[in-house]
Structures are given as C-alpha cells and as structure tokens.
Design a protein around this motif. Sequence first.
Motif, short mmCIF file in Angstrom:
data_model
loop_
_atom_site.label_atom_id
_atom_site.label_comp_id
_atom_site.label_asym_id
_atom_site.label_seq_id
_atom_site.Cartn_x
_atom_site.Cartn_y
_atom_site.Cartn_z
N ALA A 1 0.80 -1.23 0.00
CA ALA A 1 0.00 0.00 0.00
C ALA A 1 0.83 1.27 0.00
CB ALA A 1 -0.93 0.00 1.21
N ARG A 2 2.08 1.20 0.45
CA ARG A 2 2.90 2.41 0.56
C ARG A 2 3.38 2.88 -0.81
NH1 ARG A 2 7.54 1.83 3.21
NH2 ARG A 2 7.50 3.20 5.02
N SER A 3 3.64 4.19 -0.90
CA SER A 3 4.13 4.75 -2.16
C SER A 3 5.61 4.43 -2.35
CB SER A 3 3.94 6.28 -2.17
OG SER A 3 4.77 6.88 -1.19
N ARG A 4 6.07 4.56 -3.57
CA ARG A 4 7.46 4.26 -3.88
C ARG A 4 8.43 5.25 -3.24
NH1 ARG A 4 7.28 2.73 -10.38
NH2 ARG A 4 5.90 0.90 -10.17
N SER A 5 7.94 6.44 -2.93
CA SER A 5 8.81 7.46 -2.33
C SER A 5 9.01 7.24 -0.83
CB SER A 5 8.22 8.85 -2.57
OG SER A 5 6.94 8.97 -1.95
N ALA A 6 8.27 6.31 -0.24
CA ALA A 6 8.38 6.06 1.19
C ALA A 6 9.70 5.35 1.51
CB ALA A 6 7.20 5.21 1.66
N ASN A 7 10.08 5.40 2.78
CA ASN A 7 11.28 4.70 3.22
C ASN A 7 11.14 3.20 2.94
OD1 ASN A 7 12.67 6.95 4.28
ND2 ASN A 7 11.52 6.84 6.18
N PRO A 8 12.23 2.53 2.58
CA PRO A 8 12.15 1.09 2.32
C PRO A 8 11.80 0.31 3.58
CG PRO A 8 14.44 1.83 2.37
CD PRO A 8 13.60 3.06 2.39
N LEU A 9 11.12 -0.81 3.40
CA LEU A 9 10.74 -1.64 4.52
C LEU A 9 11.72 -2.78 4.78
CD1 LEU A 9 6.86 -1.87 4.08
CD2 LEU A 9 8.15 -0.54 5.75
N ALA A 10 12.68 -2.95 3.88
CA ALA A 10 13.74 -3.93 4.13
C ALA A 10 14.58 -3.44 5.31
CB ALA A 10 14.60 -4.10 2.89
N TYR A 11 14.80 -4.30 6.31
CA TYR A 11 15.52 -3.85 7.50
C TYR A 11 16.93 -3.42 7.13
CZ TYR A 11 17.05 -3.47 12.29
OH TYR A 11 17.53 -2.98 13.47
N PRO A 12 17.39 -2.26 7.64
CA PRO A 12 18.68 -1.70 7.22
C PRO A 12 19.90 -2.55 7.52
CG PRO A 12 17.32 -0.03 8.28
CD PRO A 12 16.65 -1.34 8.49
N GLY A 13 19.88 -3.38 8.59
CA GLY A 13 21.02 -4.26 8.84
C GLY A 13 21.69 -4.08 10.18
N ASP A 14 22.87 -4.68 10.31
CA ASP A 14 23.57 -4.77 11.60
C ASP A 14 23.99 -3.41 12.15
OD1 ASP A 14 23.27 -7.50 11.46
OD2 ASP A 14 25.27 -7.86 10.62
N VAL A 15 24.40 -2.51 11.29
CA VAL A 15 24.85 -1.20 11.76
C VAL A 15 23.71 -0.47 12.46
CG1 VAL A 15 25.73 1.06 11.08
CG2 VAL A 15 26.64 -1.00 10.00
N VAL A 16 22.55 -0.48 11.84
CA VAL A 16 21.37 0.17 12.43
C VAL A 16 20.95 -0.56 13.69
CG1 VAL A 16 18.91 0.62 12.08
CG2 VAL A 16 20.54 1.18 10.29
N ALA A 17 21.04 -1.89 13.68
CA ALA A 17 20.68 -2.67 14.87
C ALA A 17 21.55 -2.29 16.05
CB ALA A 17 20.81 -4.16 14.56
N GLU A 18 22.85 -2.10 15.82
CA GLU A 18 23.75 -1.72 16.90
C GLU A 18 23.45 -0.31 17.40
OE1 GLU A 18 26.48 -2.00 19.80
OE2 GLU A 18 25.77 -3.61 18.49
N GLU A 19 23.15 0.60 16.49
CA GLU A 19 22.78 1.96 16.90
C GLU A 19 21.51 1.94 17.75
OE1 GLU A 19 22.43 4.48 13.54
OE2 GLU A 19 24.55 4.41 13.01
N GLN A 20 20.57 1.10 17.36
CA GLN A 20 19.32 1.01 18.14
C GLN A 20 19.59 0.46 19.53
OE1 GLN A 20 15.79 -1.08 16.47
NE2 GLN A 20 15.73 -2.15 18.45
N ARG A 21 20.42 -0.58 19.64
CA ARG A 21 20.71 -1.17 20.95
C ARG A 21 21.39 -0.16 21.87
NH1 ARG A 21 21.43 -6.04 17.89
NH2 ARG A 21 23.56 -5.45 17.35
N GLU A 22 22.24 0.68 21.33
CA GLU A 22 22.92 1.68 22.15
C GLU A 22 21.95 2.79 22.58
OE1 GLU A 22 26.28 3.16 20.05
OE2 GLU A 22 27.37 1.25 20.08
N ALA A 23 21.06 3.18 21.67
CA ALA A 23 20.15 4.30 21.97
C ALA A 23 18.94 3.85 22.77
CB ALA A 23 19.70 4.96 20.67
N TYR A 24 18.42 2.66 22.48
CA TYR A 24 17.19 2.20 23.11
C TYR A 24 17.35 0.76 23.60
CZ TYR A 24 15.66 6.04 20.07
OH TYR A 24 15.54 7.24 19.42
N PRO A 25 18.13 0.54 24.65
CA PRO A 25 18.37 -0.83 25.12
C PRO A 25 17.11 -1.50 25.68
CG PRO A 25 19.26 0.79 26.67
CD PRO A 25 18.87 1.54 25.45
#
Length: 261
Positions: free
Chosen positions: A129-153
């Motif tokens: 349903a989302r438009s093509r201009s929207a952010n991708p729904l494929a998970y960004p990966g390990d780098v983003v996962a590590e940033e999330q764990r540090e910011a929001y444990p």
Amino acid sequence: MIRRRLYIEERVSRLAVWSLRTAIFALPVTLIGLVLYATEALDFRSALYTVIAGIAVAALALLLAMAGFVVIWNEGLRGLGRILGAAALALMLITPMAAVAAFSVGLPVLYDITTDTEDPPAFVTLAMARSRSANPLAYPGDVVAEEQREAYPQIKQIEFDDPPDDIYAALMKLVIRHKWLVIDAVPPRGGVRDGRIEAVARSLPFGLRDDIVIRIRPIADGARVDMRSVSRNSDRDFGSNARRIDTLLSELSEMQGRRRR
C-alpha cells in the motif's frame, strides 16, 4: 490637515510596518505546508521545504522587528505595536521548530525500530500500500541494529504464558485505544500460525505517518510478541518509534498482569 496626516505617516517606522507584513506572510506559508502534508496533497520532503521557507520568512520578520525596535527607541518613531505583534507571531512559528531541533540533538538518525533485529516482523499489506517514495521496509542491517541497541536498550521482545489468541485480543484493544488505523489483522488461530497486526499511526512533532507491525508468535508455553515501527517518509523519527513500542509493550504487560522481561 493634509500636511499633518503626511507627517504622522512619515513618523511610523517603516521597519515596524514591514516586520508585521513579513510575519503575517510567514503564517500562511508555514500552515500551507503542514495542511498539504496532513491531507496528503504533498509528500513529506516537499511539505518540509514549504514549512522551512515559512520559518525562514518568520526569522526575517523577527530580525526586522528587532531592527525596528532599535530605530523606534533611538528616533522616537511610532510602530511599537506592530513590532510587538510581528515578534510574537514570528516567535510563535519559530519556537516549535527550535524546540524540535533541540530535542533531536543526541538522538540517533533512525527511522526503523524493532524488538527483533535478527528476524524483524514483516510488513505484508502495508508493503503493497505504501508509495514508492516512502522509506524502504527492508531492514537496514547490523549497523542500524547496533545503533538502536545503544540508543534504546529497553526495546526488546516480550514473552507471555497466555495463549496467543488472548495476547492478540489484548493487543487489538490497545491498538484501538491508541486510535491507530488498522490496515490488516491476522489472528494466530489457536497458535497454528503467527498472528499479525498492521496499522498506521501519527507521531509528533509534525504528524508524520509511522507504519506499525506487531507479530504474535506461538511458543511452547505461550506467546512471544515482537513489534516494529517505521517512519514512512522522514529519515529520522525523533524517538517516536521507540517510545511507541515501549509504551505499547508496557501497557500489554500491565494488562496481562505481569512484568516485562
């Protein structure tokens, strides 16, 4: 009489007049960007540029008002009311943006937050349903996962001893309570499959749309709940996705009468 009128007009500060006119012009420019985005007439980036243009005009009005105040103070010209009106209107537009900028300092530039970074809950209906201009729904990966764990444990999956169908029903009540727009809802059916709830929420400060998916996965002695919240257009979420997940899972734990683990 004519000369006196001309004399009074000349004694009104031009800076005062133009500061008020500029501030008044900034108001509709800013509101147009917000309204067009809220009604989906503009995409996020176009609306953001419009709002920024309005804020820039408001900043110009504030500078004119400050300069006009100096002139009025030194030369005794009229127009103090216009100066005060222009400054008040300009600050009304500038202050929220300044507060957002200050609040975002120190927050990571993330738009995709999930309780399971190794196997994130998947979007199904919203992915189509989302438009093509929207952010991708494929998970960004390990780098983003590590940033999330540090910011929001605190953002972690949660397990319950209750049957998956009971957890699904409780989650639906919470989603409706938060007034999120439910796009798709798939019950676990007695634990024979993963339950899934897809919804859309609005977040502060700009009413940005965030896409949500909640997964209810049957386990040996109950159910495991994972949640993912993704900003649709902005490249940063100002912490709204993490707050939403943390709030919902805390409410679910309270509703089910147990602590999160």
